[in-house]
Design a protein around this motif. Sequence first.
Motif, PDB file in Angstrom:
ATOM      1  N   PRO A 210       0.761  -1.155  -0.038  1.00  0.00           N
ATOM      2  CA  PRO A 210       0.078   0.076  -0.029  1.00  0.00           C
ATOM      3  C   PRO A 210       0.716   1.377  -0.095  1.00  0.00           C
ATOM      4  O   PRO A 210       0.372   2.402  -0.382  1.00  0.00           O
ATOM      5  CB  PRO A 210      -0.849  -0.127   1.174  1.00  0.00           C
ATOM      6  N   GLU A 211       2.170   1.240   0.388  1.00  0.00           N
ATOM      7  CA  GLU A 211       2.854   2.524   0.636  1.00  0.00           C
ATOM      8  C   GLU A 211       3.898   2.315  -0.734  1.00  0.00           C
ATOM      9  O   GLU A 211       4.073   3.616  -1.489  1.00  0.00           O
ATOM     10  CB  GLU A 211       3.581   2.411   1.961  1.00  0.00           C
ATOM     11  N   ASP A 255      -6.742   7.471  -7.934  1.00  0.00           N
ATOM     12  CA  ASP A 255      -7.447   6.263  -7.406  1.00  0.00           C
ATOM     13  C   ASP A 255      -6.858   5.720  -5.975  1.00  0.00           C
ATOM     14  O   ASP A 255      -7.332   5.311  -5.276  1.00  0.00           O
ATOM     15  CB  ASP A 255      -7.518   5.228  -8.524  1.00  0.00           C
ATOM     16  N   ILE A 256      -5.577   5.589  -6.108  1.00  0.00           N
ATOM     17  CA  ILE A 256      -4.792   5.006  -4.873  1.00  0.00           C
ATOM     18  C   ILE A 256      -4.940   5.839  -4.022  1.00  0.00           C
ATOM     19  O   ILE A 256      -5.018   5.099  -2.867  1.00  0.00           O
ATOM     20  CB  ILE A 256      -3.105   4.944  -5.463  1.00  0.00           C
ATOM     21  N   GLU A 261      -8.891   5.833   1.646  1.00  0.00           N
ATOM     22  CA  GLU A 261     -10.072   6.203   2.370  1.00  0.00           C
ATOM     23  C   GLU A 261     -11.191   5.134   2.410  1.00  0.00           C
ATOM     24  O   GLU A 261     -12.294   5.347   2.364  1.00  0.00           O
ATOM     25  CB  GLU A 261     -10.603   7.396   1.991  1.00  0.00           C
ATOM     26  N   ASP A 262     -10.685   4.075   2.063  1.00  0.00           N
ATOM     27  CA  ASP A 262     -11.499   2.697   1.887  1.00  0.00           C
ATOM     28  C   ASP A 262     -12.346   2.737   0.800  1.00  0.00           C
ATOM     29  O   ASP A 262     -13.591   2.141   0.640  1.00  0.00           O
ATOM     30  CB  ASP A 262     -12.291   2.524   3.295  1.00  0.00           C
ATOM     31  N   ALA A 263     -12.078   3.659  -0.317  1.00  0.00           N
ATOM     32  CA  ALA A 263     -12.807   3.650  -1.495  1.00  0.00           C
ATOM     33  C   ALA A 263     -12.526   2.386  -2.188  1.00  0.00           C
ATOM     34  O   ALA A 263     -11.362   1.653  -2.021  1.00  0.00           O
ATOM     35  CB  ALA A 263     -12.765   4.673  -2.421  1.00  0.00           C
ATOM     36  N   LYS A 264     -12.935   2.040  -3.581  1.00  0.00           N
ATOM     37  CA  LYS A 264     -12.785   1.037  -4.284  1.00  0.00           C
ATOM     38  C   LYS A 264     -12.381   1.651  -5.803  1.00  0.00           C
ATOM     39  O   LYS A 264     -13.034   2.347  -6.319  1.00  0.00           O
ATOM     40  CB  LYS A 264     -13.818  -0.047  -4.367  1.00  0.00           C
ATOM     41  N   GLN A 284      -9.710  -3.095 -11.283  1.00  0.00           N
ATOM     42  CA  GLN A 284     -10.499  -2.997  -9.976  1.00  0.00           C
ATOM     43  C   GLN A 284      -9.659  -3.462  -8.919  1.00  0.00           C
ATOM     44  O   GLN A 284      -8.783  -4.248  -9.012  1.00  0.00           O
ATOM     45  CB  GLN A 284     -11.647  -4.059 -10.077  1.00  0.00           C
ATOM     46  N   ALA A 285      -9.877  -2.674  -7.845  1.00  0.00           N
ATOM     47  CA  ALA A 285      -9.093  -2.719  -6.562  1.00  0.00           C
ATOM     48  C   ALA A 285      -9.661  -2.352  -5.313  1.00  0.00           C
ATOM     49  O   ALA A 285     -10.616  -1.554  -5.210  1.00  0.00           O
ATOM     50  CB  ALA A 285      -7.577  -1.989  -6.755  1.00  0.00           C
TER      51      ALA A 285
END
Length: 623
Positions: A210-211, A255-256, A261-264, A284-285
């Motif tokens: 994630p980072e 998007d990343i 913020e817990d979006a998709k 899609q992620a």
Amino acid sequence: MPAEPLPSSNQLEPTLADRFRVGASAAEAAGAAEAAGAIATSELAAAPPWQTLFESALDAMLIVNDKGVCVEVNRAGCALLELPRQALVGRRIADFLLPGTAFAGLWQTLIAVGQLRNELLLRLDSGVAKTVEFAATAHVYPNHHLFSLRDIAERRRTETERDNLSRHLEQWIISNSEKLQRTEAALRSQQRRTDSILNSLECVVWSVHPETLETIYANATVETLYGYSAEAFLTDANLWFSCIHPEDRPLLMADIEALMEDAKIDREYRIFRADGVQRWVRGQARLVRDDAGKPIRIDGTTTDISDRKQVEQALKDHQITQQIILDAIPDLMMRVDRAGRILNLISGGDITLYGPIAPDQRQTIYHSFPRHLANQRMRFVQLALDTGTHQRYEHAIEINNELRYEESRVVPINADEVLVIVRDITERRQAEAAQADLNQKLKLVNAELNRLATVDGLTEIANRRSFDQALDLEWQRARRQQTFLSLILCDIDYFKPYNDNYGHLAGDDCLRQVAQVLNTVVQRPGDLAARYGGEEFVLLLPNTTTDGAVEIIEKIQAAIAQCQRPHAYSQVAEVITLSFGVVCHRPSLKEHSPRELVHQTDLALYQAKAQGRNGYVVGDRLS
């Protein structure tokens, strides 16, 4: 120099006579002369200080003359040889040795060297054999020699028991290692099956950090789509973004950020393959967090939609309705009005519930379709027309005696018409079910491995490893929050005699019962009762003062007393009792290790035992 011979009995008699008072009776003189050979010890042994040490020694001690005859023996010697002093004085040491013992050689070595240490097997008059360790010193007084004997049978038994325990422990470790290897092999087999399923998918399945956005996993389909192998993505963290069309990179970066913020992510964008060919893909992620809420990875799929994009581009020159219809290909599409009449139908897949629709023979969605499913579809048609929004739902249907799963999307075209797209998702459902089953099995295996690693096999409470981990965690928490942390060490009083006399099975039951009592009394979240080793247990009490810890000890004492487990070999009570050591401490920011807390608590337990057991001692706080 040759040893000076012992004085004869005739030579000793004047000396003995001098020791009796003047005017002694003839009988007393005769008795003294008769005991001359027995009391012919060195004057060193006769002197009061030497006599005191000689008699109070815990080891058996004998003084013998040059002929190997005992002339004096202490109380421990009488106990070891199981004879009174009168029976031992005048006996040769060789009388207590087994036939064939090379005692003459040992005796010569002693006289020549002056000191000797060895082991001997003694045969007592009662027939009992004893293995002893002896140390001999020649000429402690002229012509007199000192022998010190110690029974080592108990030590030998202890060493044998220790060796047996070591062998049993080694066998246990080997057995559990084999179990662990089998479990690991099963996990690897499950992983291979999972990889096989993922590699069979037409989309790219991937995970990144994630980072750093470094690739953690990519299935084999990535090479088909991108032209680069999965290993290339694993070794080059920048390869993903280097393949993205420069104009689309800002969208992906946004998007990343939204993922955090817990979006998709559901984004269509362009990439360049390794051969330079441009392809359209759909990515899609979602962000995956651990139980503590910390982001651990981003999981996603990437699907090649280049063919669809080409169709869309070709249809842009035609009417908008055709563009919407083909936007959601591939399976079955139908244009339906508000009354449920099918105005147009395209069946490009395996779903063939409806035949060709003649212009003069309009069909409704109820034709050749189960009524309950037709009613369901009509509800979503009405909802799409009333709200102007896309609707999506899934259902099961039996076709040719086979259960299939479909996904239906209802897209409003205008105020009175919708486009219904039906997709066969049977294979996806089967893959999801298989994956869910694999995940559940893996979860159960992981849970069992974690239990085996942190739970004591005998008592079913936390083991030493689990305690060490919890202690480090609670120490750091108390250090940060500046709260008290209490530690209690307890020990079953006189457990070894209990185990030796009642048997190991009873000893195990006793350990289990004590562990159950501790686990029942310690009930707060965060409190921990663990087996520390052998018959020792430990209680970790976060955010607990000394008074609170003492209250816990008193509850445990009351609970143990109610158990009324007999212990006839205890020296403090007729039932099982415990000794406790407790220390309460609030660690400062400079204290990084709880080692001293454990040490002080252990000292407190030692003091409790030294003070008579069946009690507790509150140790000093750490300075």
